[in-house]
Write a protein that holds these residues in place. Structure first.
Motif, PDB file in Angstrom:
ATOM      1  N   LEU A  19       6.397 -12.029   3.312  1.00  0.00           N
ATOM      2  CA  LEU A  19       7.100 -10.782   3.598  1.00  0.00           C
ATOM      3  C   LEU A  19       6.710 -10.250   4.974  1.00  0.00           C
ATOM      4  O   LEU A  19       5.529 -10.015   5.259  1.00  0.00           O
ATOM      5  CB  LEU A  19       6.748  -9.738   2.536  1.00  0.00           C
ATOM      6  N   ALA A  20       7.706 -10.064   5.843  1.00  0.00           N
ATOM      7  CA  ALA A  20       7.482  -9.423   7.138  1.00  0.00           C
ATOM      8  C   ALA A  20       7.471  -7.914   6.940  1.00  0.00           C
ATOM      9  O   ALA A  20       8.305  -7.357   6.211  1.00  0.00           O
ATOM     10  CB  ALA A  20       8.587  -9.820   8.116  1.00  0.00           C
ATOM     11  N   LEU A  21       6.523  -7.245   7.595  1.00  0.00           N
ATOM     12  CA  LEU A  21       6.331  -5.818   7.383  1.00  0.00           C
ATOM     13  C   LEU A  21       6.649  -5.014   8.645  1.00  0.00           C
ATOM     14  O   LEU A  21       6.482  -5.501   9.766  1.00  0.00           O
ATOM     15  CB  LEU A  21       4.887  -5.539   6.954  1.00  0.00           C
ATOM     16  N   ASN A  22       7.083  -3.788   8.423  1.00  0.00           N
ATOM     17  CA  ASN A  22       7.357  -2.852   9.503  1.00  0.00           C
ATOM     18  C   ASN A  22       6.023  -2.343  10.055  1.00  0.00           C
ATOM     19  O   ASN A  22       5.142  -1.979   9.270  1.00  0.00           O
ATOM     20  CB  ASN A  22       8.191  -1.694   8.952  1.00  0.00           C
ATOM     21  N   PRO A  23       5.844  -2.280  11.351  1.00  0.00           N
ATOM     22  CA  PRO A  23       4.572  -1.780  11.890  1.00  0.00           C
ATOM     23  C   PRO A  23       4.347  -0.297  11.634  1.00  0.00           C
ATOM     24  O   PRO A  23       3.222   0.182  11.819  1.00  0.00           O
ATOM     25  CB  PRO A  23       4.680  -2.063  13.383  1.00  0.00           C
ATOM     26  N   ALA A  24       5.375   0.438  11.197  1.00  0.00           N
ATOM     27  CA  ALA A  24       5.226   1.874  10.964  1.00  0.00           C
ATOM     28  C   ALA A  24       5.144   2.184   9.469  1.00  0.00           C
ATOM     29  O   ALA A  24       4.050   2.311   8.913  1.00  0.00           O
ATOM     30  CB  ALA A  24       6.380   2.641  11.614  1.00  0.00           C
ATOM     31  N   VAL A  25       6.286   2.280   8.782  1.00  0.00           N
ATOM     32  CA  VAL A  25       6.307   2.708   7.380  1.00  0.00           C
ATOM     33  C   VAL A  25       7.027   1.667   6.531  1.00  0.00           C
ATOM     34  O   VAL A  25       8.126   1.218   6.867  1.00  0.00           O
ATOM     35  CB  VAL A  25       7.011   4.074   7.227  1.00  0.00           C
ATOM     36  N   ASN A  26       6.392   1.318   5.400  1.00  0.00           N
ATOM     37  CA  ASN A  26       6.973   0.387   4.432  1.00  0.00           C
ATOM     38  C   ASN A  26       6.931   1.051   3.052  1.00  0.00           C
ATOM     39  O   ASN A  26       5.853   1.435   2.582  1.00  0.00           O
ATOM     40  CB  ASN A  26       6.186  -0.921   4.389  1.00  0.00           C
ATOM     41  N   ILE A  27       8.092   1.185   2.431  1.00  0.00           N
ATOM     42  CA  ILE A  27       8.182   1.806   1.118  1.00  0.00           C
ATOM     43  C   ILE A  27       8.654   0.754   0.124  1.00  0.00           C
ATOM     44  O   ILE A  27       9.682   0.090   0.333  1.00  0.00           O
ATOM     45  CB  ILE A  27       9.138   3.008   1.121  1.00  0.00           C
ATOM     46  N   PHE A  28       7.901   0.606  -0.958  1.00  0.00           N
ATOM     47  CA  PHE A  28       8.213  -0.370  -1.995  1.00  0.00           C
ATOM     48  C   PHE A  28       8.596   0.385  -3.263  1.00  0.00           C
ATOM     49  O   PHE A  28       7.791   1.141  -3.810  1.00  0.00           O
ATOM     50  CB  PHE A  28       7.010  -1.278  -2.258  1.00  0.00           C
ATOM     51  N   VAL A  29       9.820   0.178  -3.719  1.00  0.00           N
ATOM     52  CA  VAL A  29      10.336   0.906  -4.871  1.00  0.00           C
ATOM     53  C   VAL A  29      10.629  -0.067  -6.006  1.00  0.00           C
ATOM     54  O   VAL A  29      11.065  -1.198  -5.771  1.00  0.00           O
ATOM     55  CB  VAL A  29      11.601   1.716  -4.498  1.00  0.00           C
ATOM     56  N   GLY A  30      10.375   0.357  -7.219  1.00  0.00           N
ATOM     57  CA  GLY A  30      10.668  -0.485  -8.383  1.00  0.00           C
ATOM     58  C   GLY A  30      10.120   0.152  -9.636  1.00  0.00           C
ATOM     59  O   GLY A  30       9.302   1.075  -9.595  1.00  0.00           O
ATOM     60  N   TYR A  31      10.609  -0.326 -10.772  1.00  0.00           N
ATOM     61  CA  TYR A  31      10.103   0.163 -12.043  1.00  0.00           C
ATOM     62  C   TYR A  31       8.652  -0.269 -12.227  1.00  0.00           C
ATOM     63  O   TYR A  31       8.156  -1.158 -11.512  1.00  0.00           O
ATOM     64  CB  TYR A  31      10.950  -0.366 -13.198  1.00  0.00           C
ATOM     65  N   ASN A  32       7.980   0.334 -13.195  1.00  0.00           N
ATOM     66  CA  ASN A  32       6.609  -0.062 -13.497  1.00  0.00           C
ATOM     67  C   ASN A  32       6.574  -1.515 -13.981  1.00  0.00           C
ATOM     68  O   ASN A  32       7.495  -1.989 -14.652  1.00  0.00           O
ATOM     69  CB  ASN A  32       6.013   0.855 -14.567  1.00  0.00           C
ATOM     70  N   GLY A  33       5.507  -2.210 -13.634  1.00  0.00           N
ATOM     71  CA  GLY A  33       5.322  -3.573 -14.093  1.00  0.00           C
ATOM     72  C   GLY A  33       6.032  -4.633 -13.284  1.00  0.00           C
ATOM     73  O   GLY A  33       6.093  -5.799 -13.708  1.00  0.00           O
ATOM     74  N   GLN A  34       6.558  -4.282 -12.115  1.00  0.00           N
ATOM     75  CA  GLN A  34       7.309  -5.242 -11.307  1.00  0.00           C
ATOM     76  C   GLN A  34       6.472  -5.881 -10.196  1.00  0.00           C
ATOM     77  O   GLN A  34       6.911  -6.838  -9.570  1.00  0.00           O
ATOM     78  CB  GLN A  34       8.540  -4.561 -10.697  1.00  0.00           C
ATOM     79  N   GLY A  35       5.291  -5.336  -9.923  1.00  0.00           N
ATOM     80  CA  GLY A  35       4.412  -5.938  -8.916  1.00  0.00           C
ATOM     81  C   GLY A  35       4.090  -5.055  -7.726  1.00  0.00           C
ATOM     82  O   GLY A  35       3.517  -5.530  -6.736  1.00  0.00           O
ATOM     83  N   LYS A  36       4.430  -3.756  -7.804  1.00  0.00           N
ATOM     84  CA  LYS A  36       4.153  -2.867  -6.659  1.00  0.00           C
ATOM     85  C   LYS A  36       2.655  -2.733  -6.424  1.00  0.00           C
ATOM     86  O   LYS A  36       2.174  -2.921  -5.302  1.00  0.00           O
ATOM     87  CB  LYS A  36       4.776  -1.479  -6.908  1.00  0.00           C
ATOM     88  N   THR A  37       1.917  -2.424  -7.472  1.00  0.00           N
ATOM     89  CA  THR A  37       0.468  -2.272  -7.327  1.00  0.00           C
ATOM     90  C   THR A  37      -0.186  -3.604  -6.986  1.00  0.00           C
ATOM     91  O   THR A  37      -1.156  -3.653  -6.218  1.00  0.00           O
ATOM     92  CB  THR A  37      -0.144  -1.677  -8.603  1.00  0.00           C
ATOM     93  N   ASN A  38       0.344  -4.703  -7.523  1.00  0.00           N
ATOM     94  CA  ASN A  38      -0.192  -6.022  -7.193  1.00  0.00           C
ATOM     95  C   ASN A  38      -0.106  -6.290  -5.691  1.00  0.00           C
ATOM     96  O   ASN A  38      -1.015  -6.864  -5.095  1.00  0.00           O
ATOM     97  CB  ASN A  38       0.577  -7.113  -7.943  1.00  0.00           C
ATOM     98  N   LEU A  39       1.002  -5.884  -5.071  1.00  0.00           N
ATOM     99  CA  LEU A  39       1.172  -6.101  -3.638  1.00  0.00           C
ATOM    100  C   LEU A  39       0.171  -5.262  -2.837  1.00  0.00           C
ATOM    101  O   LEU A  39      -0.466  -5.756  -1.901  1.00  0.00           O
ATOM    102  CB  LEU A  39       2.602  -5.751  -3.233  1.00  0.00           C
ATOM    103  N   ILE A  40       0.015  -3.982  -3.213  1.00  0.00           N
ATOM    104  CA  ILE A  40      -0.963  -3.127  -2.539  1.00  0.00           C
ATOM    105  C   ILE A  40      -2.372  -3.671  -2.749  1.00  0.00           C
ATOM    106  O   ILE A  40      -3.208  -3.682  -1.836  1.00  0.00           O
ATOM    107  CB  ILE A  40      -0.856  -1.680  -3.063  1.00  0.00           C
TER     108      ILE A  40
END
Length: 381
Positions: A19-40
């Protein structure tokens, strides 16, 4: 400093991710249990060498039918002052290997080289949780700053582990009691200075952070918590104004008085791992005299103070990781946090389940991603 790319292989619920990331702000949206916290969590591991979640490193390994994979990889390309570095974290069961540009390194070096501050629901509940969570808040600041103090946390943990091993070995019959006393007497000449200097570093850090904490709390909630303070306790005594000699004397006397108890329990009972960090409102312990909202304001202010203090020392802002913290704040406090972040020249990675929140970061460029079952899709405006 900013992450240009994060790559995961067999990490938690991610089979493969680049995953390429924005040098400023990156917002990850999704329901619980989809992997948001895993990525952080993966990014946190990349910059600190460890997770902010409880559990053994083998929990990082992706589960498959009948067990889990043998190894996982977290890799990242990071731009720091125009120079690109590659971080790799390889984990095979419990064995972790850290590399920067292909060369072995340590968790301490990762922290010093790539400083980051995490906001999470767990961190916001630190006041009402046990004292370990509040000690971790201060130790994280110390380790992010690096230098001699930055290594004291790891050095003390290593010494504590060795001392506890001596006590356990006695219970296993490895030493007689006379031998154990002699070994402890000798080892404490190393253990005590490490314990005292880490304690001194914690107190100095709290004092340096406090003016920033006051400003941050007033920014978040200007009509609340007008009289805050912090304290550091050793054996239920305030040690906030103690010098190194007083700290060392107190620890030495306490070790002598609890020697038999330590031998009986098989564990070290004296040292920074037993100290208390207190947040106070109008002189009263925030654990008992502040609402949950006020407690969260104090910890949120502490995290903001950490960012400001880091900038004061280095003239750069650390990477910011915000894992679903807006759901823990009322709308006004959430809006105040985002307003504060507008003025921070950091890369921001933020997770949320609610895309309807009015995310505004001034003129900062922003990328939005949707997560579903370990897959990440960038949403185009």
């Amino acid at each position: 400093m900013f992450f240009k790319q994060i790559r995961l292989h067999n990490f938690r619920n991610y089979t493969e991710l680049a995953l390429a990331l924005n040098p400023a702000v990156n917002i990850f949206v999704g329901y619980n249990g989809q992997g948001k916290t895993n990525l952080i969590e993966a990014i946190h591991i990349a910059v600190k060498g460890d997770s902010f979640r409880h559990g053994h490193p083998d929990t990082w390994l992706r589960k498959i039918d009948g067990g889990h994979v043998d190894q996982t990889l977290i890799a990242a390309k990071v731009d720091k002052n125009g120079l690109e570095s590659e971080i790799q974290i390889r984990c095979q069961m419990a064995a972790k290997k850290f590399l920067i540009d292909g060369k072995r390194t340590s968790a301490n070096s990762l922290r010093e080289t790539f400083p980051a501050v995490l906001f999470s629901p767990e961190s916001l509940s630190a006041i009402k949780e046990g004292p370990e969570q509040r000690r971790l808040l201060v130790d994280d600041v110390i380790q992010n700053l690096g230098g001699r103090d930055g290594h004291r946390v790891a050095e003390f943990k290593k010494a504590l582990k060795s001392r506890n091993r001596l006590l356990r070995d006695f219970h296993a019959g490895v030493y007689t009691e006379t031998q154990l006393h002699a070994l402890l007497d000798a080892f404490d000449e190393v253990y005590l200075p490490l314990a005292a200097t880490l304690t001194q570093a914690r107190i100095a850090t709290l004092k340096a952070l406090f003016p920033h904490l006051q400003k941050a709390v007033q920014f978040i909630s200007p009509k609340d918590l007008v009289d805050i303070s912090v304290d550091y306790e050793i054996s239920s005594q305030s040690a906030f104004d103690w010098d190194l000699h007083q700290i060392l004397s107190s620890l030495r006397n306490r070790l002598k008085s609890l020697r038999n108890s330590e031998i009986q329990s098989g564990a070290t009972l004296v040292g920074p791992h037993k100290h208390e960090v207190n947040f106070l409102s109008a002189g009263n312990d925030a654990r008992y005299f502040c609402s949950q909202g006020q407690q969260r304001t104090l910890i949120l202010g502490f995290k903001m103070a950490q960012i400001m203090y880091h900038y004061t020392v280095f003239q750069v802002h650390p990477l910011l990781l915000l894992d679903d913290v807006l759901s823990e704040l009322d709308p006004q406090k959430g809006a105040n946090l985002l307003k504060f972040l507008e003025g921070i020249r950091s890369q921001i990675l933020l997770t949320t389940t609610d895309i309807s929140f009015p995310f505004e970061f001034g003129r900062k460029e922003m990328s939005l991603f949707r997560l579903s079952s370990g897959a990440v899709e960038e949403l185009r405006p």
